[in-house]
Design a protein around this motif. Sequence first.
Motif, PDB file in Angstrom:
ATOM      1  N   VAL A  12      50.103  37.753  26.593  1.00  0.00           N
ATOM      2  CA  VAL A  12      50.379  38.935  27.420  1.00  0.00           C
ATOM      3  C   VAL A  12      50.409  38.567  28.908  1.00  0.00           C
ATOM      4  O   VAL A  12      49.588  37.783  29.380  1.00  0.00           O
ATOM      5  N   LEU A  13      51.376  39.134  29.613  1.00  0.00           N
ATOM      6  CA  LEU A  13      51.411  38.981  31.065  1.00  0.00           C
ATOM      7  C   LEU A  13      50.822  40.243  31.678  1.00  0.00           C
ATOM      8  O   LEU A  13      51.208  41.354  31.319  1.00  0.00           O
ATOM      9  N   LEU A  14      49.879  40.065  32.589  1.00  0.00           N
ATOM     10  CA  LEU A  14      49.206  41.200  33.207  1.00  0.00           C
ATOM     11  C   LEU A  14      49.545  41.282  34.694  1.00  0.00           C
ATOM     12  O   LEU A  14      49.392  40.329  35.433  1.00  0.00           O
ATOM     13  N   VAL A  15      50.048  42.451  35.082  1.00  0.00           N
ATOM     14  CA  VAL A  15      50.365  42.698  36.484  1.00  0.00           C
ATOM     15  C   VAL A  15      49.473  43.837  36.953  1.00  0.00           C
ATOM     16  O   VAL A  15      49.540  44.942  36.419  1.00  0.00           O
ATOM     17  N   SER A  16      48.609  43.554  37.913  1.00  0.00           N
ATOM     18  CA  SER A  16      47.742  44.600  38.435  1.00  0.00           C
ATOM     19  C   SER A  16      48.145  44.865  39.881  1.00  0.00           C
ATOM     20  O   SER A  16      48.016  44.004  40.742  1.00  0.00           O
TER      21      SER A  16
END
Lengths: 137, 137
Positions: A12-16
């Motif tokens: 999973v790629l997480l963008v916060s």
Amino acid sequence: MDRIPILKIGQVLLVSIQIDLQDQSVLALQEDLAEQISATGAHGVIIDISAVEIVDSFIGRMFATIAATSRLFDADTVVVGMRPAVAITLVELGLTLGQVRTALNLEKGLAILGKLAAERELAEGLDDLDEPVQANS
Amino acid sequence: MTAPTGERDELVIAGDEDVVRVRQVVRGFALRAKLSLVDQTKLVTAASELARNAVNYGGGGQAVVELVGNGRRVGVRARFADDGPGISDVELALTDGWTSGSGLGLGLSGARRLVDEFELETEVGRGTAVTITKWAR
């Protein structure tokens, strides 16, 4: 212009998003994400907007574009953590985000992606089972 | 009738980063007027749409943000003016989904829904000015 970091956790790629979004940062994020999905083969993208105070039509459209683009790389996108005031405003603005999957928080977003990944593996498994049958017929 | 209460800020809107600055300034005024969180978010979102319109379609312009009062209530008024091409068909421009550019066509019509008062002045070849007001409840 501030670039938004993309973190990889497993598949999973997480963008916060922690900054007040400038249009240029939004466009850069779309490009960076497409590159990262393609390079890593990630099956999911999570965009955490719990720190985002406003989502206007431009930013809202970004979610739809990212979701559509990631689909082309066989990855699902979930937008998580939308603030109540942002949700109310988006609806009144007229932006429904119909094609974008959302979840209450990061944990639930990850659960959705996990479930989708499991379904995908199952479907692939079934495909494998189908093949010999088709070959015999 | 409404009268300005004296607090006022003027900003040049020429590019992307100015749209972010407009949001921050409008939010500051909304806080001072004690708008609810949802109303703050609506006003800032409307301001973001109008500031972006001034940059994208008006070639840049100017924003004036001020605290206003009508004796009973306090509010925030913001005016976005540009020297762009103007709008030839105002009714059409205020229709959901209609755009002269590449946007979603929600900026103008959406912004109108998010505020209490919305006034649009435009002249073809001279420019466009949109004034919005949100009152504290």
